[in-house]
Design a protein around this motif. Structure first.
Motif, PDB file in Angstrom:
ATOM      1  N   PRO A 162       0.814  -1.220   0.000  1.00 45.35           N
ATOM      2  CA  PRO A 162       0.000   0.000   0.000  1.00 45.35           C
ATOM      3  C   PRO A 162       0.849   1.272   0.000  1.00 45.35           C
ATOM      4  O   PRO A 162       0.387   2.329  -0.408  1.00 45.35           O
ATOM      5  CB  PRO A 162      -0.825  -0.124   1.283  1.00 45.35           C
ATOM      6  CG  PRO A 162      -0.061  -1.070   2.157  1.00 45.35           C
ATOM      7  CD  PRO A 162       0.616  -2.018   1.225  1.00 45.35           C
ATOM      8  N   HIS A 163       2.081   1.180   0.468  1.00 46.52           N
ATOM      9  CA  HIS A 163       3.011   2.311   0.450  1.00 46.52           C
ATOM     10  C   HIS A 163       4.274   1.893  -0.307  1.00 46.52           C
ATOM     11  O   HIS A 163       4.663   0.726  -0.296  1.00 46.52           O
ATOM     12  CB  HIS A 163       3.366   2.746   1.873  1.00 46.52           C
ATOM     13  CG  HIS A 163       2.167   3.047   2.726  1.00 46.52           C
ATOM     14  ND1 HIS A 163       1.357   4.149   2.508  1.00 46.52           N
ATOM     15  CD2 HIS A 163       1.617   2.374   3.766  1.00 46.52           C
ATOM     16  CE1 HIS A 163       0.382   4.163   3.399  1.00 46.52           C
ATOM     17  NE2 HIS A 163       0.506   3.087   4.180  1.00 46.52           N
ATOM     18  N   PHE A 164       4.910   2.864  -0.976  1.00 46.54           N
ATOM     19  CA  PHE A 164       6.102   2.583  -1.785  1.00 46.54           C
ATOM     20  C   PHE A 164       5.818   1.428  -2.747  1.00 46.54           C
ATOM     21  O   PHE A 164       6.565   0.450  -2.832  1.00 46.54           O
ATOM     22  CB  PHE A 164       7.298   2.267  -0.891  1.00 46.54           C
ATOM     23  CG  PHE A 164       7.666   3.381   0.047  1.00 46.54           C
ATOM     24  CD1 PHE A 164       8.371   4.485  -0.411  1.00 46.54           C
ATOM     25  CD2 PHE A 164       7.268   3.339   1.381  1.00 46.54           C
ATOM     26  CE1 PHE A 164       8.699   5.515   0.460  1.00 46.54           C
ATOM     27  CE2 PHE A 164       7.587   4.374   2.245  1.00 46.54           C
ATOM     28  CZ  PHE A 164       8.295   5.465   1.781  1.00 46.54           C
ATOM     29  N   THR A 165       4.720   1.565  -3.467  1.00 46.80           N
ATOM     30  CA  THR A 165       4.226   0.467  -4.307  1.00 46.80           C
ATOM     31  C   THR A 165       5.211   0.094  -5.411  1.00 46.80           C
ATOM     32  O   THR A 165       5.464  -1.095  -5.650  1.00 46.80           O
ATOM     33  CB  THR A 165       2.869   0.845  -4.917  1.00 46.80           C
ATOM     34  OG1 THR A 165       1.975   1.234  -3.867  1.00 46.80           O
ATOM     35  CG2 THR A 165       2.275  -0.336  -5.669  1.00 46.80           C
ATOM     36  N   LEU A 166       5.764   1.095  -6.105  1.00 41.46           N
ATOM     37  CA  LEU A 166       6.688   0.794  -7.197  1.00 41.46           C
ATOM     38  C   LEU A 166       7.879  -0.018  -6.715  1.00 41.46           C
ATOM     39  O   LEU A 166       8.232  -1.046  -7.298  1.00 41.46           O
ATOM     40  CB  LEU A 166       7.180   2.089  -7.848  1.00 41.46           C
ATOM     41  CG  LEU A 166       6.214   2.839  -8.767  1.00 41.46           C
ATOM     42  CD1 LEU A 166       6.871   4.117  -9.281  1.00 41.46           C
ATOM     43  CD2 LEU A 166       5.797   1.960  -9.934  1.00 41.46           C
ATOM     44  N   LEU A 167       8.499   0.440  -5.634  1.00 44.74           N
ATOM     45  CA  LEU A 167       9.656  -0.256  -5.091  1.00 44.74           C
ATOM     46  C   LEU A 167       9.256  -1.621  -4.541  1.00 44.74           C
ATOM     47  O   LEU A 167       9.953  -2.614  -4.757  1.00 44.74           O
ATOM     48  CB  LEU A 167      10.310   0.590  -3.994  1.00 44.74           C
ATOM     49  CG  LEU A 167      11.554  -0.005  -3.333  1.00 44.74           C
ATOM     50  CD1 LEU A 167      12.647  -0.242  -4.367  1.00 44.74           C
ATOM     51  CD2 LEU A 167      12.054   0.898  -2.212  1.00 44.74           C
ATOM     52  N   GLY A 168       8.124  -1.659  -3.837  1.00 41.05           N
ATOM     53  CA  GLY A 168       7.673  -2.917  -3.251  1.00 41.05           C
ATOM     54  C   GLY A 168       7.412  -3.978  -4.306  1.00 41.05           C
ATOM     55  O   GLY A 168       7.854  -5.129  -4.167  1.00 41.05           O
ATOM     56  N   GLN A 169       6.709  -3.605  -5.379  1.00 40.39           N
ATOM     57  CA  GLN A 169       6.435  -4.583  -6.426  1.00 40.39           C
ATOM     58  C   GLN A 169       7.716  -5.027  -7.128  1.00 40.39           C
ATOM     59  O   GLN A 169       7.840  -6.186  -7.521  1.00 40.39           O
ATOM     60  CB  GLN A 169       5.458  -3.991  -7.445  1.00 40.39           C
ATOM     61  CG  GLN A 169       4.032  -3.873  -6.916  1.00 40.39           C
ATOM     62  CD  GLN A 169       3.089  -3.329  -7.966  1.00 40.39           C
ATOM     63  OE1 GLN A 169       3.197  -2.183  -8.401  1.00 40.39           O
ATOM     64  NE2 GLN A 169       2.153  -4.157  -8.406  1.00 40.39           N
ATOM     65  N   SER A 170       8.658  -4.097  -7.289  1.00 35.03           N
ATOM     66  CA  SER A 170       9.916  -4.450  -7.943  1.00 35.03           C
ATOM     67  C   SER A 170      10.721  -5.414  -7.082  1.00 35.03           C
ATOM     68  O   SER A 170      11.284  -6.395  -7.581  1.00 35.03           O
ATOM     69  CB  SER A 170      10.726  -3.185  -8.233  1.00 35.03           C
ATOM     70  OG  SER A 170      10.048  -2.350  -9.147  1.00 35.03           O
ATOM     71  N   LEU A 171      10.770  -5.153  -5.775  1.00 32.97           N
ATOM     72  CA  LEU A 171      11.439  -6.085  -4.866  1.00 32.97           C
ATOM     73  C   LEU A 171      10.682  -7.414  -4.812  1.00 32.97           C
ATOM     74  O   LEU A 171      11.284  -8.485  -4.728  1.00 32.97           O
ATOM     75  CB  LEU A 171      11.559  -5.472  -3.471  1.00 32.97           C
ATOM     76  CG  LEU A 171      12.448  -4.226  -3.359  1.00 32.97           C
ATOM     77  CD1 LEU A 171      12.430  -3.688  -1.933  1.00 32.97           C
ATOM     78  CD2 LEU A 171      13.879  -4.534  -3.798  1.00 32.97           C
ATOM     79  N   GLY A 172       9.363  -7.301  -4.871  1.00 32.69           N
ATOM     80  CA  GLY A 172       8.548  -8.517  -4.901  1.00 32.69           C
ATOM     81  C   GLY A 172       8.832  -9.365  -6.126  1.00 32.69           C
ATOM     82  O   GLY A 172       8.788 -10.602  -6.068  1.00 32.69           O
ATOM     83  N   SER A 173       9.136  -8.705  -7.252  1.00 30.73           N
ATOM     84  CA  SER A 173       9.447  -9.462  -8.463  1.00 30.73           C
ATOM     85  C   SER A 173      10.751 -10.241  -8.303  1.00 30.73           C
ATOM     86  O   SER A 173      10.937 -11.285  -8.951  1.00 30.73           O
ATOM     87  CB  SER A 173       9.530  -8.524  -9.671  1.00 30.73           C
ATOM     88  OG  SER A 173      10.683  -7.696  -9.627  1.00 30.73           O
ATOM     89  N   LEU A 174      11.660  -9.757  -7.439  1.00 29.91           N
ATOM     90  CA  LEU A 174      12.882 -10.512  -7.150  1.00 29.91           C
ATOM     91  C   LEU A 174      12.548 -11.815  -6.429  1.00 29.91           C
ATOM     92  O   LEU A 174      13.108 -12.875  -6.727  1.00 29.91           O
ATOM     93  CB  LEU A 174      13.840  -9.669  -6.305  1.00 29.91           C
ATOM     94  CG  LEU A 174      14.418  -8.409  -6.954  1.00 29.91           C
ATOM     95  CD1 LEU A 174      15.274  -7.651  -5.943  1.00 29.91           C
ATOM     96  CD2 LEU A 174      15.242  -8.759  -8.172  1.00 29.91           C
TER      97      LEU A 174
END
Length: 574
Positions: free
Chosen positions: A180-192
Motif C-alpha cells: 500500500p506504500h512505496f508500491t513501485l519499489l515494493g512490487q519491484s522487490l517482490g518481483s525478485l
C-alpha cells in the motif's frame, strides 16, 4: 609531495576495494546460481522426458505437427532471420533449449497476454524442438484450460507438447495490494522474490520477461551470467511523463499527487527509483518495445548505461528495437466486411475493448457518452436508432469485478443504464460480433503504450477516437497515403469545435463521438477503408518476423556463452 599524486595513491586502494567487492558479490551470486541450477536439474530432466512423451502421444493422434494453421503462410518463418550468423548461415537452426517466459498473470486475457502467446507460437514455428516454459501464478487453471482460453480469446493455436507451465507460489508479492506504500519499489522487490521462486523451479537456457519486471531480469543476469535475458517492454515502470503527472495539471491516475510535503517526498522517491530502474534495465541483453513511445522512454532511461556497458556511444540508438504487438488483423479482415453494403449491419454503437483496470479510464468514456446522449438522441445516418456504448474487457480478479460494479452504478446515475452494455471476459466470436456491429471504437487511456484494441478497431473498419497521447496517437491513428484514419482535420459540419479524433477531456471525447457519427456515407466509407489499410502494419506475421529476429540474437548468445562461459558480466561492466 604533489597533492594530486597523493590523492591518486590514496584512491588506488579504494578503487581496488570497490572492484574486489563487486567481484566477491558477483562470485557469491554465481555460487547461488550454481546451487539453484543443480537443485532444478531433476525437474528439468523430468520436464524434457514429459515433452518427449507428449510429442509421441500427439503425433499418434495428429498426422502433422503444426502449432497454427498452415494457411497463415508461416512455414517460411525459418527464413526470417537467415544470414544472421557470423558466417551468413542461419543461426541456431536446430536449437533445442528451454525458453523461460516470466509472465505471472498469463491467463489474464489482455493485450500483453496476446504478445506472450504469439511469441511462443513464433518460437514453435522457428525452433520446433525448443521448449517454452511459462512461469505463472495462475494456480486455479491447468495447462489444457489455459491453452483452450488462448484459442477462444485470441484464436492462437499452440503446439501443446512443447509449451509447459510452472506455477509460482509467491505471486502475491507483486500485487499492488501487498504494498500500500512505496508500491513501485515494493512490487519491484517482490518481483525478485517471484523470480527466485521461478529459478528454484527451473533455470532456463534463455530467460524472457514479457510483463515488465526488469528487476527479475537483473537477478537472472546476476545469478546466471551465461543465460541470455530478453525484455519485451509494454510500458516503462517509471518515466518522465509519470513524474510530470504529479503536478496539479498532470494526467493519469497520479494526477496532482505531487502537492504538499507528501507530494515532495513522492517526487523524490520516484526520482530515486528511476535511477535504480535505469541500473537494472541496462543489464538486459535484448530489449524490445511495443511502440515508438515506449522506445523513446526506454532509450532515455536505459540507453546511457547500456551504451557504457556495450562500449558504444550509439548502442542506445540501435539495440532497443520496436516490435509492434501482434493483432488479429488477418482474422478481422477475413471475418468482417468493410463496404457500402456492410453499413446496413452497423449502428451508432461505440465500442471500448480494454481490461477493466483503473488506467483504462472507463469513467471518462462513460461520462463523455452521457454528454453525447444528453445532446444527441439520433444522427442523420441512424435516424431511428439511439447511440449505444459497449464496454468489452476481461475481469482478472475481485478488484476488477468491483470496478465493473461501480461503472454500472455510474451509468445508472447518469441515466444511460439502458444504453451501456458490459461484455466481460468476451470470447473471440463475441468480439467479432460487436466489431462488425459498431461504427466507432474508443480508447480512453492516457499514454497508452500501444493500443492493440485500436488496431482491432481499424482492421474492423471502425472510426477510432483515441486519447491524445501515447501509441494510439503516434503509431496507430495516423495519416495513411496523406489522408486521415481518424478525423485529423476539422470537419465542415462539426457539432463541437474539436480539430480531431484525438481527445483528452469529456467534452473533446463527446465532440469526437458526435463527429464520427455525423460523417456522410462517402466520408465514412473512405475513412473505414483507410483505417483497414493502416491496420495491415500490425499483423501477426509482422510481429513474428521481428520477434524471431531478436530471438536469434538470444539463441546466438546462449550458444556462445555455453561454449565460452563468461564471468560476472553485470555490475563491473556498467
Amino acid at each position: 609531495m604533489n597533492l594530486s599524486f597523493l590523492f591518486l595513491l590514496l584512491s588506488i586502494p579504494v578503487v581496488l576495494a570497490y572492484f574486489f567487492g563487486l567481484y566477491i558479490l558477483g562470485s557469491l551470486g554465481q555460487v547461488v546460481g550454481y546451487y539453484l541450477r543443480r537443485a532444478s536439474r531433476t525437474r528439468k530432466e523430468l520436464l524434457l522426458a514429459r515433452v518427449q512423451t507428449e510429442q509421441r502421444a500427439y503425433a499418434s493422434t495428429h498426422p502433422k505437427r503444426a502449432p497454427a494453421n498452415d494457411e497463415d503462410g508461416w512455414e517460411e518463418v525459418e527464413g526470417y532471420a537467415a544470414g544472421t550468423a557470423a558466417n551468413g548461415a542461419k543461426a541456431g537452426e536446430d536449437w533445442k533449449g528451454i525458453i523461460g517466459f516470466f509472465h505471472p498473470f498469463c491467463n489474464a486475457g489482455g493485450g500483453g497476454e496476446r504478445v506472450l502467446w504469439a511469441a511462443i507460437r513464433a518460437n514453435q514455428k522457428r525452433w520446433p524442438d525448443a521448449v517454452c516454459v511459462v512461469y505463472t501464478g495462475d494456480h486455479d487453471v491447468d495447462k489444457a484450460a489455459i491453452l483452450k482460453r488462448v484459442e477462444n480469446r485470441f484464436n492462437i493455436h499452440l503446439h501443446p507438447p512443447t509449451v509447459h507451465f510452472l506455477y509460482l507460489s509467491t505471486r502475491r508479492y507483486v500485487l499492488s495490494s501487498t504494498w500500500p506504500h512505496f508500491t513501485l519499489l515494493g512490487q519491484s522487490l517482490g518481483s525478485l522474490i517471484l523470480a527466485y521462486d521461478a529459478f528454484s523451479l527451473l533455470v532456463p537456457d534463455i530467460f524472457i520477461d514479457t510483463m515488465g519486471y526488469a528487476f527479475a531480469l537483473a537477478l537472472s543476469s546476476f545469478l546466471f551470467p551465461a543465460v541470455p535475458t530478453g525484455a519485451y517492454v509494454h510500458y516503462p515502470t517509471i518515466s518522465t511523463d509519470m513524474l510530470a503527472s504529479l503536478s496539479p495539471n498532470g494526467q493519469g491516475v497520479n494526477a496532482g499527487a505531487g502537492v504538499g510535503w507528501k507530494g515532495f517526498a513522492k517526487r523524490h522517491y520516484w526520482s530515486l527509483f528511476a535511477r535504480l530502474y535505469c541500473l537494472v534495465g541496462s543489464t538486459v541483453d535484448v530489449v524490445m518495445t511495443n511502440s515508438t513511445w515506449t522506445q523513446s522512454h526506454i532509450r532515455s532511461l536505459w540507453g546511457p548505461r547500456r551504451a557504457r556497458r556495450l562500449r558504444s556511444a550509439k548502442a542506445s540508438e540501435t539495440d532497443i528495437d520496436v516490435v509492434f504487438p501482434p493483432v488479429a488483423v488477418e482474422e478481422l479482415t477475413d471475418a468482417i466486411d468493410v463496404s457500402p453494403e456492410s453499413e446496413s449491419k452497423r449502428g451508432p454503437t461505440i465500442i471500448y475493448i480494454a481490461q477493466f483496470r483503473p488506467e483504462k479510464n472507463h469513467t471518462l468514456i462513460i461520462e463523455a457518452f452521457a454528454k453525447l446522449v444528453a445532446q444527441h438522441n439520433a444522427f442523420p445516418s441512424f435516424p431511428n436508432t439511439p447511440p449505444k456504448l459497449v464496454l468489452v474487457g476481461s475481469v482478472r480478479d475481485s478488484d476488477d469485478a468491483t470496478r465493473v460494479y461501480n461503472l454500472r452504478l455510474l451509468a445508472h446515475e447518469r441515466k444511460i443504464k439502458e444504453k451501456v452494455e458490459f461484455v466481460c471476459d468476451a470470447s473471440w466470436p463475441q468480439i467479432l460480433y460487436w466489431l462488425q456491429c459498431a461504427s466507432v471504437g474508443v480508447n480512453g487511456m492516457w499514454n497508452e503504450h500501444f493500443g492493440i484494441g485500436v488496431v482491432e478497431y481499424q482492421a474492423a473498419g471502425l472510426i477510432s477516437v483515441v486519447n491524445d497521447s501515447g501509441g494510439p496517437k503516434l503509431d496507430i491513428v495516423v495519416e495513411i497515403d496523406g489522408e486521415p484514419t481518424g478525423n485529423m482535420q476539422p470537419m465542415n459540419h462539426q457539432v463541437f469545435e474539436v480539430p480531431s479524433f484525438h481527445a483528452s477531456t469529456v467534452e473533446e471525447y463527446a465532440s469526437a463521438f458526435a463527429n464520427a457519427l455525423s460523417l456522410s456515407s462517402a466520408e465514412t466509407s473512405a475513412m473505414r477503408l483507410r483505417a483497414r489499410k493502416s491496420a495491415l502494419r500490425f499483423t501477426d506475421r509482422g510481429f513474428a518476423e521481428k520477434w524471431v529476429k531478436n530471438m536469434e540474437r538470444m539463441v546466438q548468445l546462449q550458444e556462445l556463452r555455453t561454449r565460452k562461459p563468461g564471468g560476472f558480466l553485470t555490475m563491473i561492466e556498467i
